[in-house]
Design a protein around this motif. Sequence first.
Motif, PDB file in Angstrom:
ATOM      1  N   SER A   1      37.841  45.788  36.171  1.00  0.00           N
ATOM      2  CA  SER A   1      37.985  45.949  37.624  1.00  0.00           C
ATOM      3  C   SER A   1      38.808  47.203  37.880  1.00  0.00           C
ATOM      4  CB  SER A   1      38.639  44.692  38.205  1.00  0.00           C
ATOM      5  OG  SER A   1      38.938  44.841  39.561  1.00  0.00           O
TER       6      SER A   1
ATOM      7  N   TYR B   1      38.109  44.409  49.855  1.00  0.00           N
ATOM      8  CA  TYR B   1      38.628  45.064  51.040  1.00  0.00           C
ATOM      9  C   TYR B   1      39.116  46.457  50.672  1.00  0.00           C
ATOM     10  CZ  TYR B   1      39.953  43.414  55.722  1.00  0.00           C
ATOM     11  OH  TYR B   1      40.015  43.144  57.050  1.00  0.00           O
TER      12      TYR B   1
ATOM     13  N   ASP C   1      46.965  42.143  37.529  1.00  0.00           N
ATOM     14  CA  ASP C   1      47.116  40.803  38.099  1.00  0.00           C
ATOM     15  C   ASP C   1      47.308  39.734  37.030  1.00  0.00           C
ATOM     16  OD1 ASP C   1      46.888  41.763  40.639  1.00  0.00           O
ATOM     17  OD2 ASP C   1      45.094  40.628  41.174  1.00  0.00           O
TER      18      ASP C   1
ATOM     19  N   GLU D   1      33.653  42.647  30.004  1.00  0.00           N
ATOM     20  CA  GLU D   1      33.697  42.153  31.392  1.00  0.00           C
ATOM     21  C   GLU D   1      32.712  40.996  31.529  1.00  0.00           C
ATOM     22  OE1 GLU D   1      35.196  42.651  34.608  1.00  0.00           O
ATOM     23  OE2 GLU D   1      33.737  41.110  35.187  1.00  0.00           O
TER      24      GLU D   1
HETATM   25  C1  LIG Z   1      35.349  41.446  43.454  1.00  0.00           C
HETATM   26  C2  LIG Z   1      36.823  41.585  43.732  1.00  0.00           C
HETATM   27  C3  LIG Z   1      37.257  41.828  45.050  1.00  0.00           C
HETATM   28  C4  LIG Z   1      38.624  41.944  45.329  1.00  0.00           C
HETATM   29  N1  LIG Z   1      39.000  42.214  46.601  1.00  0.00           N
HETATM   30  C5  LIG Z   1      40.308  42.412  46.892  1.00  0.00           C
HETATM   31  C6  LIG Z   1      40.744  42.756  48.201  1.00  0.00           C
HETATM   32  O1  LIG Z   1      39.933  42.895  49.096  1.00  0.00           O
HETATM   33  N2  LIG Z   1      42.058  42.918  48.457  1.00  0.00           N
HETATM   34  C7  LIG Z   1      42.986  42.782  47.467  1.00  0.00           C
HETATM   35  O2  LIG Z   1      44.176  42.935  47.733  1.00  0.00           O
HETATM   36  N3  LIG Z   1      42.615  42.479  46.211  1.00  0.00           N
HETATM   37  C8  LIG Z   1      41.305  42.286  45.895  1.00  0.00           C
HETATM   38  N4  LIG Z   1      40.929  41.979  44.613  1.00  0.00           N
HETATM   39  C9  LIG Z   1      41.968  41.924  43.586  1.00  0.00           C
HETATM   40  C10 LIG Z   1      42.444  43.320  43.217  1.00  0.00           C
HETATM   41  O3  LIG Z   1      41.375  44.054  42.657  1.00  0.00           O
HETATM   42  C11 LIG Z   1      43.613  43.181  42.259  1.00  0.00           C
HETATM   43  O4  LIG Z   1      44.665  42.494  42.909  1.00  0.00           O
HETATM   44  C12 LIG Z   1      44.244  44.478  41.782  1.00  0.00           C
HETATM   45  O5  LIG Z   1      43.463  45.598  41.999  1.00  0.00           O
HETATM   46  C13 LIG Z   1      44.599  44.375  40.293  1.00  0.00           C
HETATM   47  O6  LIG Z   1      43.398  44.481  39.565  1.00  0.00           O
HETATM   48  P1  LIG Z   1      43.150  43.850  38.150  1.00  0.00           P
HETATM   49  O7  LIG Z   1      42.155  44.768  37.495  1.00  0.00           O
HETATM   50  O8  LIG Z   1      44.415  43.537  37.465  1.00  0.00           O
HETATM   51  O9  LIG Z   1      42.490  42.410  38.449  1.00  0.00           O
HETATM   52  P2  LIG Z   1      41.119  42.037  39.183  1.00  0.00           P
HETATM   53  O10 LIG Z   1      40.743  43.054  40.180  1.00  0.00           O
HETATM   54  O11 LIG Z   1      41.218  40.642  39.616  1.00  0.00           O
HETATM   55  O12 LIG Z   1      40.028  42.136  38.013  1.00  0.00           O
HETATM   56  C14 LIG Z   1      39.878  41.237  36.965  1.00  0.00           C
HETATM   57  C15 LIG Z   1      38.546  41.530  36.273  1.00  0.00           C
HETATM   58  O13 LIG Z   1      38.459  40.684  35.123  1.00  0.00           O
HETATM   59  C16 LIG Z   1      37.175  40.113  35.102  1.00  0.00           C
HETATM   60  N5  LIG Z   1      37.247  38.853  34.349  1.00  0.00           N
HETATM   61  C17 LIG Z   1      37.710  37.652  34.775  1.00  0.00           C
HETATM   62  N6  LIG Z   1      37.595  36.743  33.797  1.00  0.00           N
HETATM   63  C18 LIG Z   1      37.050  37.374  32.730  1.00  0.00           C
HETATM   64  C19 LIG Z   1      36.688  36.965  31.422  1.00  0.00           C
HETATM   65  N7  LIG Z   1      36.805  35.687  31.020  1.00  0.00           N
HETATM   66  N8  LIG Z   1      36.173  37.891  30.576  1.00  0.00           N
HETATM   67  C20 LIG Z   1      35.998  39.189  30.977  1.00  0.00           C
HETATM   68  N9  LIG Z   1      36.310  39.612  32.210  1.00  0.00           N
HETATM   69  C21 LIG Z   1      36.831  38.725  33.072  1.00  0.00           C
HETATM   70  C22 LIG Z   1      36.815  39.936  36.553  1.00  0.00           C
HETATM   71  O14 LIG Z   1      35.410  39.792  36.735  1.00  0.00           O
HETATM   72  C23 LIG Z   1      37.330  41.233  37.146  1.00  0.00           C
HETATM   73  O15 LIG Z   1      36.408  42.272  37.032  1.00  0.00           O
HETATM   74  C24 LIG Z   1      39.581  41.823  44.279  1.00  0.00           C
HETATM   75  C25 LIG Z   1      39.148  41.592  42.971  1.00  0.00           C
HETATM   76  C26 LIG Z   1      37.793  41.472  42.673  1.00  0.00           C
HETATM   77  C27 LIG Z   1      37.356  41.227  41.242  1.00  0.00           C
END
Ligand SMILES: Cc1cc2nc3c(=O)[nH]c(=O)nc-3n(C[C@H](O)[C@H](O)[C@H](O)COP(=O)(O)OP(=O)(O)OC[C@H]3O[C@@H](n4cnc5c(N)ncnc54)[C@H](O)[C@@H]3O)c2cc1C
Length: 393
Positions: A12, A43, A285, A33
């Motif tokens: 992500s 958003y 996250d 992923e």
């Molecule tokens: C589709 C989507 C929409 C979002 N919209 C918003 C928003 O509008 N506003 C906001 O504040 N935050 C939103 N978030 C969360 C935001 O992206 C995060 O809070 C922040 O950007 C930190 O990102 P991250 O990469 O740590 O986690 P995340 O953005 O949550 O990404 C985690 C990724 O890990 C993947 N994943 C989960 N489980 C597994 C697994 N078992 N094996 C492999 N991959 C896995 C998920 O599909 C995702 O792509 C959204 C997240 C997603 C996935």
Amino acid sequence: MKNRNILISGASIAGPALAYWLSRHGFNPTVVERAPALRDGGYAVDFRGASMQALERMGLLGEVRRAQTHMGAVTFVNGDNKPVASLPSEFMSGEVEILRGDLARILYEASRQGTEYLFGDSITSLTQDEQGVRVTFQHAPPRTFALVVGADGLHSNVRALAFGDESRFVHDLGYYVSIFTAPNLLNLDYAGRFYTEPGRTVGVYSARQNTESKVMLVFASPPLKYDRHDSARQKQLLANAFAGTGWETSRILEAMWDTPDFYFDSISQVRMDSWSNGRTVLLGDAAYCASPLSGMGTGMAVVGAYVLAGELAAAAGDHRTAFARYEEQMRSYVQQCQKQGQDGGDFFVPQSRAMIWFRNQLYRSMSWVPWKGLIARMAMRAGNAISLKEYPA
Ligand SMILES: Cc1cc2nc3c(=O)[nH]c(=O)nc-3n(C[C@H](O)[C@H](O)[C@H](O)COP(=O)(O)OP(=O)(O)OC[C@H]3O[C@@H](n4cnc5c(N)ncnc54)[C@H](O)[C@@H]3O)c2cc1C
């Protein structure tokens, strides 16, 4: 350099940002992923302070600026669509604001060349020893990596496998959020409108040059039991939670059934004493979700990726040293960003008419010119709560 082969779970924001830096520092990242392709949707997310610097050091700030939303002020309305308060864009949109899906695409494209991406798969087990981590997958054959990074979000799979059940780390803040794309039903012109009833807020922003809108629904609720992979059931939950809500809510809810993307989750924070366990480490996250109400989650993910990769490079791949320094660098910044997310719900979804009135009065006063600079400075404080070291790539 030790420990070159690194597996990252999650593509992500945090995952691709880390892959980008790891490959620039001479490591070989692989990203797995679960979704079959890069996930669009979400958003607007924004950057302020240190996260702007991290984007700049990636050489991506220009591209992010070109894709920015250019969002104006957000107006809070009553049931008759009459404005009752507004918030200036400096407060809502940080220094630069971009749709989450657009940012994910930019990071993916920037990291692609030096990274192996495995879509539509997920880790099923991790077994670590002195030499590395033996990983089994749902589909791909087993492989051994030197290190494994969980960048797989609030309900992290790596965290569950390497640290234990999420009930130990995920703290529910008492709200649920849904975000989805809809037509620009309200004919908004680079603007947002929010409507609140006790315990329920509906927000709509125009997006992509006003050709569509992003809807955000937030409601207060005790923890709910539901299947996280069953969108149809989640939509039904939302329809029930917002049944009878005034303003344009019924039209907005109708659009939900046909949306091309749909995000639903609890509003929670992840709090952990340590983000690493042997050869596994958590990022974004998965390690320190601050909740969408903080406005800091994406910034922290990008900063965390920069620091983690930089410390691994600075320690010539020695994970013990690097993971300890990553925590040292990030801890206080994360605490301040999480603090911002803790009380956001009281303002975003007040639970009584008196609280809504109070919130609106407060927001009205925020638009007064002498306050504007102060508001912008307040919002910057957490974003600047870390100074980024230089890590020559
Ligand atoms: C589709 C989507 C929409 C979002 N919209 C918003 C928003 O509008 N506003 C906001 O504040 N935050 C939103 N978030 C969360 C935001 O992206 C995060 O809070 C922040 O950007 C930190 O990102 P991250 O990469 O740590 O986690 P995340 O953005 O949550 O990404 C985690 C990724 O890990 C993947 N994943 C989960 N489980 C597994 C697994 N078992 N094996 C492999 N991959 C896995 C998920 O599909 C995702 O792509 C959204 C997240 C997603 C996935």
